[in-house]
Write an enzyme that holds these catalytic residues in place. Structure first.
Site, PDB file in Angstrom:
ATOM      1  N   GLU A 261       0.778  -1.290  -0.066  1.00 47.30           N
ATOM      2  CA  GLU A 261      -0.056  -0.067  -0.093  1.00 47.30           C
ATOM      3  C   GLU A 261       0.901   1.145  -0.122  1.00 47.30           C
ATOM      4  O   GLU A 261       1.548   1.600   0.918  1.00 47.30           O
ATOM      5  CB  GLU A 261      -0.962   0.001   1.185  1.00 47.30           C
ATOM      6  CG  GLU A 261      -2.188   1.190   0.922  1.00 47.30           C
ATOM      7  CD  GLU A 261      -1.805   2.215   1.507  1.00 47.30           C
ATOM      8  OE1 GLU A 261      -1.523   3.148   0.745  1.00 47.30           O
ATOM      9  OE2 GLU A 261      -1.907   2.438   2.845  1.00 47.30           O
ATOM     10  N   CYS A 295      -1.842   9.140   2.565  1.00 45.94           N
ATOM     11  CA  CYS A 295      -1.619   8.548   1.140  1.00 45.94           C
ATOM     12  C   CYS A 295      -2.921   8.684   0.394  1.00 45.94           C
ATOM     13  O   CYS A 295      -2.520   8.997  -1.028  1.00 45.94           O
ATOM     14  CB  CYS A 295      -1.051   7.178   1.351  1.00 45.94           C
ATOM     15  SG  CYS A 295      -2.372   6.174   2.280  1.00 45.94           S
ATOM     16  N   GLU A 392       3.726  13.182  -5.135  1.00 50.68           N
ATOM     17  CA  GLU A 392       3.258  13.178  -4.077  1.00 50.68           C
ATOM     18  C   GLU A 392       3.945  14.206  -3.041  1.00 50.68           C
ATOM     19  O   GLU A 392       5.059  14.005  -2.522  1.00 50.68           O
ATOM     20  CB  GLU A 392       3.167  11.969  -3.493  1.00 50.68           C
ATOM     21  CG  GLU A 392       2.189  11.788  -2.083  1.00 50.68           C
ATOM     22  CD  GLU A 392       2.105  10.358  -1.582  1.00 50.68           C
ATOM     23  OE1 GLU A 392       1.382   9.914  -0.916  1.00 50.68           O
ATOM     24  OE2 GLU A 392       3.293   9.567  -1.638  1.00 50.68           O
TER      25      GLU A 392
END
Length: 481
Positions: A261, A295, A392
């Site tokens: 993940e 996230c 990100e």
């Protein structure tokens, strides 16, 4: 003169003394706290003031070997032979103790992580307990998760968790592993190990059999020793995409299950027929929750051109009211950035966005002089070509793009290397369904954002990883047969 709304809120600090922090911590192996083989230690600090909290042992390869051996003994011994309903009782006990100690754990999480106490108290702790309650109920019902099969545990799970939700990510990993009859060796992030070590104390409190849960602390080398250990039957990792790639390469060709993940760059799509006030609240919660250390954050806002100016003005007004400061103050909306290294990355990428001609707006707030802080920031005039729209940030920074048609919105939303989350805002259910069907993301919210439930699977596509956590989908990742 009108009353300043900021000044109308008196400080409401949580009592720091409810969470005790030891001067130093060892490792948790075979049901006991033990000294490490080596002498290296890491100092964990409070991000709000950069003051040291404690020193944490760095596990060596020999320590990892010792923890894996303890987990294997438990896996082939008492834990594997115990009736499933009895295993479920241990998870119920853990859940209840987490609830009973929730105030202590929330303060400890906020001290170590920097997130606001109201988020630790009202989000992290209830969800962590809920995961143990949910999976406790599955322990003796696994045949329903694998109809027609004969489910049995994989064996020993090596698990590595990140620093943004330390206790919650621990619950996401450990609860399904134990419910399915596996044993665990877990490594928390080096900057946020304290709630994992408090969880070790909970394992002792509920008399969990020795070796079922083992916790080794350390940095990159410890993590590598754990995920590459030849006795690991399952590896579960939550963290950066770069590290996830390395793990996938190292396990290629081995008979080891892997769940990753990883990062995300979630799109939050606002159509012109959305309830805009509601959407603005969802945008703020989607990107500024937990200082943007999420996230699945909605860090890319895609707003239809006809309402873009209205949404941007309302958004700036709302963000200007966010309170940035002491994470232990119950009025605080944004706490401290977790580390100096993460703060540097946020600053660098925001500066890149400004250099790329994006309009950079920061909320008018006074940042504390000590610790790691960054103001809520909105970058408008962003295009798909900008790095700030592709990379990100993992901080309180929102990139704003516009679109004209639903087809353009979907194309821009999917134009990313990631595929973890997305949000859609519209009053038309048909438009919500049409958009969601075409978005390439593992989790899609409609007229809300960042809503999580232990019964709902979570995970991504592309560079956001593979595999699911939560629900019966997450159970499958820990079962054979």
């Amino acid at each position: 003169m009108a009353e300043d709304p900021i000044l109308s809120y008196a400080p409401a600090p949580e009592d720091r003394s409810v969470a005790s922090v030891a001067p130093s911590y060892g490792l948790f192996v075979d049901g006991e706290f033990v000294a490490p083989e080596g002498e290296d230690h890491i100092t964990t600090v409070n991000p709000a003031d950069a003051e040291p909290l404690s020193t944490i042992a760095v596990a060596t390869r020999a320590d990892v070997d010792r923890a894996m051996a303890a987990a294997r003994r438990a896996s082939t011994g008492v834990w594997s032979t115990m009736p499933a309903a009895e295993r479920g009782k241990y998870l119920f006990r853990i859940a209840r103790v987490v609830q009973e100690r929730s105030r202590e754990l929330a303060v400890l999480e906020t001290l170590d992580n920097g997130k606001p106490i109201r988020e630790s108290r009202d989000v992290d702790l209830p969800l962590a307990a809920a995961h143990f309650f949910y999976h406790a109920g599955w322990a003796d019902k696994l045949h329903f998760a694998t109809p027609g099969g004969s489910p049995h545990p994989l064996g020993v799970a090596a698990q590595v968790i990140p620093w943004n939700f330390p206790l919650l990510m621990l619950a996401w990993k450990i609860a399904p592993a134990l419910a399915t009859g596996n044993t665990v060796v877990l490594k928390p992030a080096e900057t946020t190990p304290l709630t994992a070590l408090a969880f070790a104390d909970i394992c002792q409190e509920v008399d969990l059999p020795p070796g079922v849960v083992n916790i080794v602390t350390g940095a990159e080398e410890t993590g590598q020793a754990l995920v590459n250990h030849p006795d690991a039957d399952k590896v579960a990792f939550t963290g950066s995409t770069a590290v996830g790639r390395e793990i996938a390469r190292s396990l290629a060709g081995r008979n080891t299950r892997l769940t990753l993940e990883l990062g995300g760059k979630g799109a939050n799509i606002v159509y012109d027929d959305a309830a805009l006030d509601q959407a603005v609240e969802g945008i703020v919660g989607g990107v500024f929750f937990n200082q943007g250390h999420v996230c699945c954050a909605g860090s890319r806002l895609l707003v239809q051109e006809s309402v873009a100016d209205e949404v941007l003005a309302a958004l700036k007004e709302r963000v200007s009211l966010l309170r940035v400061g002491d994470p232990l103050d119950k009025n605080t909306d944004l706490g401290a950035i977790n580390s100096a290294a993460q703060l540097d990355r946020i600053r660098q990428l925001t500066e890149v966005g400004t250099q790329e001609a994006a309009d950079c707006w920061t909320a008018p707030c006074t940042l504390p002089e000590r610790g790691y802080w960054f103001p809520p920031t909105v970058l408008s005039g962003v295009t798909q070509a900008h790095r700030i729209a592709q990379e990100e940030v993992f901080g309180p920074v929102l990139s704003v793009l516009t679109f004209r048609t639903p087809e353009e919105a979907v194309a821009k939303a999917n134009n990313t290397a990631y595929g973890l989350s997305a949000g859609v805002w519209s009053e038309k259910s048909s438009k919500l369904a049409w958009t969601a069907e075409r978005l390439r993301a593992g989790v899609i919210w409609a007229n809300t954002f960042n809503k999580l439930d232990p019964a709902s699977p979570f995970g991504g596509y592309k560079e956001s990883g593979y595999g699911r956590e939560g629900g019966w989908h997450g159970l499958e990742a820990y079962l054979n047969g």
